[in-house]
Enzyme design. Structure first.
Site, PDB file in Angstrom:
ATOM      1  N   ASP A 421       0.861  -1.173   0.000  1.00 29.86           N
ATOM      2  CA  ASP A 421       0.000   0.000   0.000  1.00 29.86           C
ATOM      3  C   ASP A 421       0.906   1.233   0.000  1.00 29.86           C
ATOM      4  OD1 ASP A 421      -2.287   1.645   0.369  1.00 29.86           O
ATOM      5  OD2 ASP A 421      -1.909   1.681   2.517  1.00 29.86           O
ATOM      6  N   PHE A 578     -19.483   8.750   3.661  1.00 24.58           N
ATOM      7  CA  PHE A 578     -18.450   8.270   2.733  1.00 24.58           C
ATOM      8  C   PHE A 578     -18.363   6.747   2.807  1.00 24.58           C
ATOM      9  CE2 PHE A 578     -14.201   6.760   1.880  1.00 24.58           C
ATOM     10  CZ  PHE A 578     -13.840   7.429   0.719  1.00 24.58           C
TER      11      PHE A 578
END
Length: 1221
Positions: A421, A578
């Protein structure tokens, strides 16, 4: 009325419906993601009589595996599920039959010891779980009974009870939040036990129930909760509260989950919805995805090979026996024997019985102690060496490395692909508001690390101007006088600036803490980005300082005129939250003057799709600024707003409330309703946040690349940001040939603008296919060149979606495997896992995934080895990982030092076990030829039993712990040494065949010399040596030879090697002295006084000196020739540095308990054990404690229910943790 259901319909009809619903709920399988059972659950609040008919489960929890009755049968079943244990059970049974030439004790004793140790360990672990269960089930909680609060144990709670939970207490079940001592029905909870996040979450009670705090109010409350069936989704909940003929929608904000704790709130009142094993946290009890190292799988093949060798040896002996037995050997008196195995008239029966005889005789070829020794070595390697390595200790966060599983140590030494990541892994995840674009104008004067790196690559020199204001708060690193201290009012786009700042101050889910002053307030945010944006609004003069469920208070400065400060409450009407699908967040708010506004922030591509027509100049400029910010390595968000007409809003709000009240597919319906209002937006501008690289990342990536490891970066960031981060951390450089496959091309945008999704999908697939083919052909041309450049591939999520199609994935894989670096941007968590699985399964290469957040969990679990970074995003990644570290740069030590050493050590341990057992068994095999294949044993039963357990056990463990070819510093100085692990150099079949050759050779030497030289040997009384004299002599030589051979294979010899080898040989002599001096039963009387007779002859001492030397001499010559003519890489490094003293010992952490509460909590989570091998281990193997990870949709989360119970019971005990050294 008791005995009847309340709420519409006749009693019998409702009763039948309820029973149907209850019956359906029993079909739910706990611990697995299953479709919900049909119907819904109905719980009557404050009415035990009504709930008793439903027969809800109690709140008592049991996490034990066994009880008194099932322990022995279930425990033995678990042990004999292992093939090796089953094999040894079969051998033990055979040894109890008349066909066995050895005593049953020979095989039964070692197996019994292994089973006994395993069962004792299982019993001990289960007892600890039982004690934790008792502690949890008997924890007290206040329940409302008989018009008052009564303290009762957790286990007596029932669905529908109203309970009171005080500050810092844990919630005893899944509760419907009714009321709180805080104003406006708000409470704060900590979910660290569920997902590792220590930032507080806010929960809001329904306005209808705010005042049910006192016993008087609670006593009058009745209601009916209709909600979904019990399931394991931690982040979703759909239900309705029916009270006083009103239906009120319930969501995750009204649910308090078992395992969480109450913070910053005196107490809350809640109604029990789910109890015991039906709570969400207990239903997240899942089996860990079993991870076994590739070396361990190859060990299985080696064991099967040994089975084959054993079978061939036994078959050869059986055939020989059938041929040998004949009446012509009259002196053997076959005709007078009643034994079927000695009947010359039935040779087939003789051969068959001899087959079973030889199986028991040759059974030591497969060592029972191999798995125990390997598991012990791995366990000590991980707990003592990896966990305590000072080079992987992060002093700032007081975080050591943590091996959460011990069965993947050697896999760390064979990793070829790393999937990483970006945010929080390569970068620090300490977000700072750095630049912004408002109304087409860019603001911010800073220079990022990426820009400096880009300038250096271009040969330019960049001078960084120091900020005019040195004192900057955390999260705010912005410098531009045009916006600070109210100067924005003088800008030509002042109105846009005002909307921009208000959007930052209002559109968020941040919680303020502490005093309501700019200097002392603290923000609790779900992500560092949100905290940075709210901090920026504060510094621009829009200070968010207070939140209630319906209001946000902002202290605005310089809005009407310079110097004027006013507190303005904004009414929050709706929050459209979100998620990874929406990639945006919206808030509908009402100004004090009645203005209705929707503020929205999100990813640029999502916002641009929802902008109103027109303002093309502003959109173009902002897009240019976005690309410029991305090129500088900044994280961007677009901000937009929409003024709402009250009538339009009211109409939409009805649909929103209806979707929110839905019990089925609530999330999907909410997303559909949100789309109706999140359109025709007005673009305000964009923000740019800097996330700096972690210390040592570029050097680490360069070192790993030299080691032959290919690194892929999988990130959700924009293409330009990802590329520049890759440049900054030395993943990509200008000398590489770069292939960029992006969906952001003019042709694709043109098709997108037409709005035909079918045409877009077809066009995208064709485009991706052509691009992949073009890049692959070009890559092949570069690879054919003798000194062609390294290759790099950059691909985005939209392209990846089509490239992962079954028809294209092979082409993608072939292209990717030819690249030294791959960057995937704009990828979802699912795509991260798909890419990892593509390489793992498609290329059959060893993979490692590393990440720090919940979105990385699927990727971490998809790889062979998962590494979690304990960063700013909670501990979700750590809790689902195999190894945990605090910084990316620690991968160098984890892989190049510990991984390489572990691989080398385990390879040597396994091959040495193979060698020593094959050699011991072959001496017995050669003896079979001298006994007419009769199955006569060569060695005494106890010699055979203790050979693996005592006489050769300790040296091989010392080898597995202390073997070291080169020092840690040289391992990092010459990372190319790591390639030997990638090539699996030390565990190839060629290596196994070499060991097998020397086992055969040395067994022949020892057996032949001992038997040949003993034929004319006589003892002090003039008698010839018997079979027990010869076998004792042979066993003595075998024990000495295999122990000396171990020293010959060691690169590092310590005092522990001398002690273990010398001690093992000494133990043999002590044992044989004692054993020979005891007069035993008739079967073993031949061994009586043997060693004393042998030692009275010169033959014994000559054989003792000459035979091991003769056996090992050819081995010695081979090792010398191999080192001289065909050296391994590490042997070359040894020669280069042979005169240097190795003083690079791994420092170990000192243990202390001087920790702050936050540090103690973090360390406690780090200490949660991970999985243990389901294949190896015997005494050291059982399903481990697994952590609780809040699984998102489609993410497999390994969890065991007892972890929360265990941690909840131990919360007051402060664990020992490393002290800064």
């Amino acid at each position: 009325m008791p005995g009847r259901w309340r709420g519409g319909g006749s009693g019998s009809g409702a009763d039948g419906a309820m029973r149907n619903r209850i019956a359906s709920s029993k079909n739910i399988r706990l611990g697995k993601v299953q479709p919900q059972a049909p119907g819904h659950r109905t719980v009557f609040v404050n009415d035990r009589d009504a709930n008793s008919l439903a027969k809800f489960k109690g709140n008592s929890v049991s996490t034990t595996k066994y009880d008194i009755i099932t322990f022995l049968p279930k425990g033995l079943f678990e042990q004999f599920r292992r093939v090796a244990n089953l094999y040894f059970l079969m051998i033990s049974i055979l040894s109890c039959t008349p066909v066995s030439p050895v005593s049953p004790i020979t095989n039964v004793l070692p197996l019994s010891l292994v089973l006994l140790v395993s069962l004792i360990k299982e019993a001990w672990e289960d007892w600890k779980r039982f004690q934790n269960d008792l502690s949890i089930n008997n924890t007290s909680i206040d329940v409302f009974q008989d018009q008052q609060w009564v303290s009762v144990p957790w286990k007596k709670l029932q669905a529908g009870d109203i309970v009171r939970v005080k500050q810092d207490e844990f919630f005893p079940a899944d509760l419907l939040f009714l009321a709180s001592t805080n104003p406006d029905g708000v409470c704060y909870i900590e979910t660290a036990n569920l997902d590792g996040e220590t930032n507080l979450k806010i929960r809001k009670a329904l306005e209808k129930t705010w005042d049910y705090v006192t016993p008087d109010k609670v006593s009058g409350f009745t209601g009916e909760v209709q909600c979904e069936q019990p399931n394991n989704s931690l982040y979703t909940f759909a239900g309705n509260l029916i009270s006083q003929k009103q239906t009120l929608p319930l969501g995750p904000n009204q649910l308090l989950l078992r395992g969480c704790s109450l913070r910053n709130t005196q107490y809350v009142v809640g109604a029990v919805i789910f109890t015991g094993h039906e709570t969400k946290v207990m239903m997240n009890s899942m089996k860990i995805p079993s991870k076994r190292s590739s070396l361990e799988k190859k060990l299985d093949k080696l064991i099967l090979t040994l089975f084959t060798v054993l079978f061939c040896m036994c078959l050869l002996g059986a055939i020989g026996s059938g041929i040998f037995i004949n009446k012509k050997y009259f002196y053997l008196r076959f005709e007078s024997s009643s034994d079927a195995q000695s009947n010359p008239d039935n040779r087939f029966v003789v051969a068959a019985l001899t087959m079973f005889t030889l199986i028991t005789l040759y059974s030591p070829i497969i060592p029972i102690s191999l798995y125990v020794s390997v598991e012990m070595v791995k366990f000590i390697q991980s707990t003592k060496f990896i966990n305590n390595d000072l080079h992987m200790y992060h002093a700032e966060s007081n975080t050591p490395a943590q091996a959460r599983t011990s069965n993947l140590n050697e896999e760390l030494g064979q990793v070829e692909y790393i999937f990483s990541d970006k945010t929080g892994t390569l970068t620090r995840n300490l977000m700072e508001f750095f630049k912004c674009s408002i109304g087409g104008e860019t603001y911010g004067n800073g220079v990022t690390e990426i820009e400096m790196g880009t300038a250096q690559r271009s040969g330019m020199r960049v001078e960084v101007q120091k900020s005019s204001n040195e004192a900057r708060e955390k999260g705010f690193n912005f410098d531009d006088a045009r916006l600070m201290r109210g100067a924005w009012r003088n800008e030509p786009n002042a109105d846009s600036c005002k909307e921009f700042f208000r959007c930052l101050a209002i559109c968020h889910t941040v919680l303020p803490e502490g005093e309501e002053t700019p200097e002392k307030i603290r923000y609790q945010a779900a992500s560092p980005d949100e905290a940075a944006l709210v901090a920026a609004a504060k510094n621009f003069g829009f200070f968010f300082y207070k939140r209630t469920p319906t209001l946000i208070y902002v202290r605005e400065s310089h809005v009407e005129k310079m110097g004027q400060i006013q507190d303005i409450p904004y009414e929050i009407l709706n929050v459209l939250e979100f998620n990874s699908t929406r990639k945006r967040q919206s808030v509908v708010c009402r100004y004090p003057d009645g203005r209705l506004v929707l503020y929205c922030k999100g990813a640029d591509n999502v916002i641009y799709e929802r902008l109103r027509d027109g303002e093309s100049d502003l959109k173009k400029k902002t897009r240019e600024h976005l690309e410029h910010f991305g090129a500088a390595g900044l994280r961007t968000l677009c901000l937009a707003y929409r003024d709402l007409n009250p009538d339009v809003y009211e109409s939409w709000n009805e649909k929103f409330i209806q979707a929110k009240s839905s019990l089925r597919e609530r999330e999907k319906k909410l997303d559909e309703v949100s789309e109706l209002i999140e359109k025709d937006l007005v673009l305000i501008g964009c923000t740019a946040i800097e996330d700096k690289l972690q210390e040592g990342v570029p050097a680490c990536i360069e070192t790993l690349s030299r080691a032959g490891i290919k690194i892929w970066v999988l990130t959700g960031d924009k293409l330009e940001t990802a590329i520049n981060i890759a440049y900054a951390c030395n993943l990509i450089n200008n000398n590489m040939k770069q292939f960029v496959i992006s969906s952001e091309t003019d042709e694709i945008r043109e098709v997108e603008d037409r709005g035909d999704q079918v045409e877009l999908a077809r066009f995208m697939k064709d485009t991706v296919k052509n691009e992949l083919r073009r890049c692959y052909e070009e890559a092949q041309e570069h690879l054919r060149l003798p000194s062609g450049p390294k290759l790099a591939l950059v691909i985005d999520g939209k392209v990846l979606m089509y490239a992962l199609d079954p028809s294209l994935r092979v082409m993608l894989l072939n292209l990717s495997l030819n690249c030294s670096a791959v960057v995937c941007c704009r990828v979802s968590p699912l795509q991260k896992a798909q890419v990892t699985s593509l390489v793992r399964k498609g290329a059959q290469r060893i993979t490692l995934s590393i990440g720090d957040g919940a979105n990385d969990v699927s990727m971490i679990q998809a790889a062979h080895v998962g590494v979690g970074i304990s960063g700013q995003e909670g501990m979700q990644a750590v809790m689902s990982s195999d190894f945990a570290i605090a910084q990316f740069r620690f991968l160098t030590d984890l892989l190049l030092v510990h991984g390489r050493w572990s691989y080398l050590r385990i390879c040597k341990v396994v091959t040495y076990f193979f060698y020593k057992n094959l050699m011991f068994t072959l001496t017995q095999f050669w003896f079979t030829f001298r006994t007419g294949f009769s199955g006569q044993r060569f060695y005494d039963d106890w010699f055979q039993s203790l050979y693996n357990v005592i006489f050769t056990a300790l040296p091989v463990i010392i080898l597995g712990l202390f073997e070291k070819d080169v020092s840690a510093s040289l391992s990092k100085k010459y990372p190319e040494l790591y390639r030997e692990g990638i090539r699996n150099t030390f565990f190839k079949w060629r290596v196994v065949a070499t060991w097998a050759f020397f086992a055969v050779y040395q067994s022949l030497v020892l057996y032949s010399f001992v038997t040949a030289s003993s034929t004319k040997g006589i003892n002090s009384s003039g008698k010839m040596f018997g079979v027990w004299d010869v076998s004792t002599m042979a066993c003595t030589c075998v024990v000495i030879t295999v122990n000396l051979r171990l020293l010959m294979m060691c690169n590092t010899i310590t005092r522990w090697h001398h002690i273990s080898v010398g001690g093992s040989i000494l133990l043999w002599f002590i044992f044989v002295f004692i054993y020979s001096g005891i007069h035993l039963n008739k079967q073993q009387e031949g061994i009586y006084f043997v060693i004393f007779v042998l030692m009275s002859t010169l033959y014994f001492y000559l054989a003792l000196l000459l035979l091991p030397v003769a056996a090992l001499f050819v081995d010695f010559l081979y090792q010398g020739a191999q080192r001289w003519f065909w050296p391994y890489d590490y042997q070359i490094i040894q020669e280069i540095h042979k005169h240097e003293i190795d003083d690079s010992r791994i420092g170990l952490l000192e243990m202390s308990n001087e920790l702050s509460p936050a540090e103690a909590r973090r360390y406690a989570i780090m200490q949660l054990p991970g999985q243990k091998s389901k294949h190896t281990g015997f005494a050291f193997d059982s399903p481990g404690y697994e952590s609780f990870f809040a699984s998102q949709a489609g993410v497999l989360a390994p969890q065991k229910a007892w972890d929360v119970a265990r941690r909840a019971s131990m919360m007051r005990t402060r664990p020992k943790a490393p002290k800064k050294s």
